[in-house]
Design an enzyme around this catalytic site. Sequence first.
Site, mmCIF file in Angstrom:
data_model
loop_
_atom_site.group_PDB
_atom_site.id
_atom_site.type_symbol
_atom_site.label_atom_id
_atom_site.label_comp_id
_atom_site.label_asym_id
_atom_site.label_seq_id
_atom_site.Cartn_x
_atom_site.Cartn_y
_atom_site.Cartn_z
ATOM 1 N N GLU A 35 22.316 4.051 -10.267
ATOM 2 C CA GLU A 35 22.555 3.578 -8.904
ATOM 3 C C GLU A 35 23.672 4.374 -8.219
ATOM 4 O O GLU A 35 23.611 4.638 -7.025
ATOM 5 C CB GLU A 35 22.873 2.077 -8.893
ATOM 6 C CG GLU A 35 21.698 1.194 -9.315
ATOM 7 C CD GLU A 35 20.502 1.275 -8.362
ATOM 8 O OE1 GLU A 35 20.609 1.879 -7.281
ATOM 9 O OE2 GLU A 35 19.435 0.729 -8.719
ATOM 10 N N CYS A 190 6.269 3.552 3.818
ATOM 11 C CA CYS A 190 6.858 3.317 5.140
ATOM 12 C C CYS A 190 8.051 4.262 5.316
ATOM 13 O O CYS A 190 9.197 3.843 5.478
ATOM 14 C CB CYS A 190 7.289 1.856 5.279
ATOM 15 S SG CYS A 190 7.713 1.424 6.970
ATOM 16 N N CYS A 197 0.490 3.770 7.248
ATOM 17 C CA CYS A 197 0.145 2.356 7.418
ATOM 18 C C CYS A 197 -1.208 2.019 6.789
ATOM 19 O O CYS A 197 -1.425 0.890 6.351
ATOM 20 C CB CYS A 197 0.147 1.992 8.899
ATOM 21 S SG CYS A 197 1.733 2.350 9.685
ATOM 22 N N CYS A 200 -0.620 0.700 3.416
ATOM 23 C CA CYS A 200 0.485 -0.257 3.314
ATOM 24 C C CYS A 200 -0.030 -1.681 3.106
ATOM 25 O O CYS A 200 -0.895 -2.153 3.859
ATOM 26 C CB CYS A 200 1.326 -0.211 4.596
ATOM 27 S SG CYS A 200 2.676 -1.400 4.580
ATOM 28 N N CYS A 206 2.421 -6.488 9.896
ATOM 29 C CA CYS A 206 3.565 -5.707 10.393
ATOM 30 C C CYS A 206 3.729 -5.844 11.922
ATOM 31 O O CYS A 206 2.839 -5.507 12.705
ATOM 32 C CB CYS A 206 3.367 -4.245 10.023
ATOM 33 S SG CYS A 206 4.642 -3.166 10.680
HETATM 34 S S1 SF4 Z 1 2.340 -1.168 8.402
HETATM 35 FE FE1 SF4 Z 1 4.468 -1.450 9.027
HETATM 36 S S2 SF4 Z 1 5.589 -1.701 7.122
HETATM 37 FE FE2 SF4 Z 1 3.602 -0.793 6.608
HETATM 38 S S3 SF4 Z 1 3.924 1.455 6.624
HETATM 39 FE FE3 SF4 Z 1 3.205 0.863 8.664
HETATM 40 S S4 SF4 Z 1 5.098 0.549 9.810
HETATM 41 FE FE4 SF4 Z 1 5.670 0.473 7.647
#
Ligand code: SF4
Length: 288
Positions: A35, A190, A197, A200, A206
């Site tokens: 860390e 992200c 996205c 994601c 989101c």
């Molecule tokens: S959906 Fe939202 S949280 Fe997911 S990668 Fe895209 S901007 Fe980031």
Amino acid sequence: MPDLATPLIAWYRDNARDLPWRRPGFGAWGTLVSEFMLQQTPVARVIPHLDAWLARWPTPTDLAADPPAEAVRQWANLGYPRRALWLHRAAVELRDRHGGEVPRDVEALLALTGIGDYTARAVAVFAFGDRHPVVDTNTRRVLARAIDGRSHPSPPGKRDLAAMEAILPADDVDAAVVNAAAMELGAVVCTARAPRCEACPLAALCAWRADGYPDTGDERRRQAKYEGSDRQARGAVLKVLRDASSHEVPLDDVIADWPDARQRDRAIDSLIADGLAEASAGALRLPR
Ligand code: SF4
């Protein structure tokens, strides 16, 4: 508040990178060292340095037995070398106050040199499995976008811990996974410049995506350019001291050809002030 924890846990189980500090039995000292190194340095650069560090000093007591100069030398070119000095001081404190063990308690961790909100909680969560919010820069970006609908996170602050706490499940193990998953998502999906996205797990929830990705501005301070900076001069001085076989370098020979003599002097003075170098009898050396 949408349930971010469930999709984050499912995604992390299938997508987490295999990193040394995530392997079972890595140990609290290894977690703490990792860390420190990861605070300002990318994963790929940290891994070989971490392996070498832990091979040389497998416990805090081993590190504490060597002079700080050895920590600064071993830190090599990882950058922000005050971390090496702080890590050495923390190792001495662990030996003297905690019997050479890394404590589990966040307040005890926060009392160690060089350990702030992030590192203390990261050690308590990832090494000991306790339930705390852990927030790094990647997590702050994910939360800013997914929950607040902002393109960039605000500067770090105490509210970050409350924001993360609000999405943590009650169970300790699940909470640790959500902490790791939010960081991982920010690191690999992200990302600051090119969020993916379509890959994601939070895409359907989101807020920033739902709003059409507005640019809400970035209030954070930009990091100063390295080239030509005092930081670069400090790095060059430290390299000379690390490489010096006699362990001392006449002051006049330290980056003597540096193009800006005042910057050179400033770099030397600031390293001495930070305890990263010592001057005596016209010579400069790493701290003893
Ligand atoms: S959906 Fe939202 S949280 Fe997911 S990668 Fe895209 S901007 Fe980031």
